[in-house]
Design a protein around this motif. Structure first.
Motif, mmCIF file in Angstrom:
data_model
loop_
_atom_site.group_PDB
_atom_site.id
_atom_site.type_symbol
_atom_site.label_atom_id
_atom_site.label_comp_id
_atom_site.label_asym_id
_atom_site.label_seq_id
_atom_site.Cartn_x
_atom_site.Cartn_y
_atom_site.Cartn_z
ATOM 1 N N GLN A 289 1.065 -1.345 -0.083
ATOM 2 C CA GLN A 289 -0.111 0.048 0.470
ATOM 3 C C GLN A 289 0.738 1.154 0.823
ATOM 4 N N ILE A 290 1.788 1.613 0.528
ATOM 5 C CA ILE A 290 3.158 2.239 0.553
ATOM 6 C C ILE A 290 3.161 2.351 -0.557
ATOM 7 N N ARG A 291 3.620 1.591 -1.271
ATOM 8 C CA ARG A 291 4.863 1.727 -2.514
ATOM 9 C C ARG A 291 3.237 2.608 -3.415
ATOM 10 N N LYS A 292 2.357 2.380 -3.436
ATOM 11 C CA LYS A 292 1.661 2.176 -4.407
ATOM 12 C C LYS A 292 0.871 3.534 -3.883
ATOM 13 N N ILE A 293 0.997 4.463 -2.866
ATOM 14 C CA ILE A 293 1.032 5.909 -2.294
ATOM 15 C C ILE A 293 2.348 6.747 -2.997
ATOM 16 N N GLN A 294 2.797 5.631 -2.815
ATOM 17 C CA GLN A 294 4.480 6.461 -3.507
ATOM 18 C C GLN A 294 4.007 6.850 -4.580
ATOM 19 N N LYS A 295 4.034 6.097 -5.649
ATOM 20 C CA LYS A 295 3.961 6.123 -7.281
ATOM 21 C C LYS A 295 2.802 7.211 -7.599
ATOM 22 N N GLU A 296 1.864 6.442 -6.481
ATOM 23 C CA GLU A 296 0.334 7.742 -7.810
ATOM 24 C C GLU A 296 0.576 9.253 -7.333
ATOM 25 N N ARG A 297 0.906 8.896 -5.852
ATOM 26 C CA ARG A 297 1.325 10.242 -6.066
ATOM 27 C C ARG A 297 2.489 11.181 -5.592
#
Length: 329
Positions: free
Chosen positions: A224-232
């Motif tokens: 989930q953290i990597r998803k937030i990092q990439k998308e934002r």
């Protein structure tokens, strides 16, 4: 309270993603504390016009990341000599804009170290009239975080270099940063220490124990953290494209003629393009204006744009290199 150990990660896109994950996904009834440092980075507030806040030439020359945070406030330059703190907790309806509540543990720790600090104005911590900390907050879904910088041993000469606005005629419609006089905490300590020792003092002061309860991220958490990092935080549209609209007017006289360029930029992309001048060319300049619509207003994309058009056809004896000096200054 539970401590979130970032393992001294210096990638601020990851640190911001961890902070947002804790805010939105972790136990809503728990309070978390985290510290983070970063490589040289410029961070702009949620409502700021990114291009109006940074010295683009210095940013490009030194390859400095520019990130937008979720919280409001002004632009800051941070490097490894800064340590930021973040307190993530339940929004009780009375804590948003209550910076005194969240800065008090830090202020108490600094006073114990011999630093005569106080909360100044709404959200700054100062010593001897100089700023050592700026603070900001963000609230959503019944949760909030309050985070702030701590200028421990920052290269202060780079603060003005990175944040100085270029002298292009840019009329920004976003919030402007206020440049305050700043100083480093290390200069005011009773006894010298490095930044790692300083962090340990802060931790033990906040938790009032040497046994710090620490959260361990699971593999599912990291997904989930990597998803937030990439998308934002690794997303150009967030860091630049969220800027309020602004106008640019650049003009210069070259041997091949005068060129004047006017852009309106919205969400980081050109929405209106007008080119004027007394240069002699056979092509219809409106074709260039039309091609510019929707192009991201960055040096790289505009350089690529000039590479992709027949410059002599549209600009006569004005060269591509000359146009590069004014199309994005």
């Amino acid at each position: 309270m539970i401590y979130i150990d970032t393992k001294d990660c210096l990638d601020q896109t990851e640190n911001f993603a961890i902070e947002e994950f804790a805010l939105r996904q972790m136990d809503a009834n728990e309070t978390y504390v985290m510290f983070y440092r970063m490589r040289p980075t410029v961070i702009v507030g949620k409502n700021q016009n990114t291009l109006a806040e940074i010295n683009q030439a210095y940013i490009d020359e030194h390859d400095i990341p520019v990130l937008r945070r979720l919280s409001g406030g002004g632009a800051v330059y941070n490097d490894e000599g800064n340590i930021s703190f973040s307190i993530i907790t339940k929004d009780d309806g009375a804590s948003f804009n209550n910076f005194e509540r969240f800065t008090k543990p830090v202020i108490d720790a600094l006073i114990e170290l011999g630093v005569d600090v106080k909360l100044s104005g709404r959200n700054d911590i100062e010593v001897a009239g100089k700023k050592i900390s700026g603070n900001a907050q963000f609230a959503t879904g019944g949760r909030l975080y309050s985070h702030g910088t701590l200028l421990f041993d920052v290269n202060l000469a780079n603060v003005e270099k990175a944040l100085r606005v270029n002298p292009l005629k840019l009329q920004a419609k976003g919030v402007k940063s206020v440049r305050s006089r700043v100083t480093n905490i290390r200069e005011h300590l009773r006894e010298d220490m490095d930044i790692n020792a300083f962090r340990e003092v802060l931790l033990q002061s906040i938790f009032q124990t040497a046994e710090i309860p620490t959260y361990r991220f699971s593999e599912a958490d990291w997904t989930q953290i990597r998803k937030i990092q990439k998308e934002r935080y690794q997303n150009w549209d967030w860091n630049y494209g969220k800027s309020p609209k602004f106008n640019v007017k650049n003009e210069q006289k070259f041997p091949g003629g005068l060129v004047e360029i006017r852009f309106q930029v919205e969400k980081g992309r050109i929405t209106i393009a007008q080119i004027f001048g007394d240069f002699f060319a056979t092509g219809d300049i409106q074709e260039v204006e039309n091609k510019l619509l929707g192009v991201a207003y960055t040096r790289d994309t505009l350089d690529d744009f000039l590479e992709g058009i027949n410059v002599p056809l549209y600009f006569g004896e004005v060269t591509k290199e000359e146009l590069q000096t004014i199309i994005f200054q």
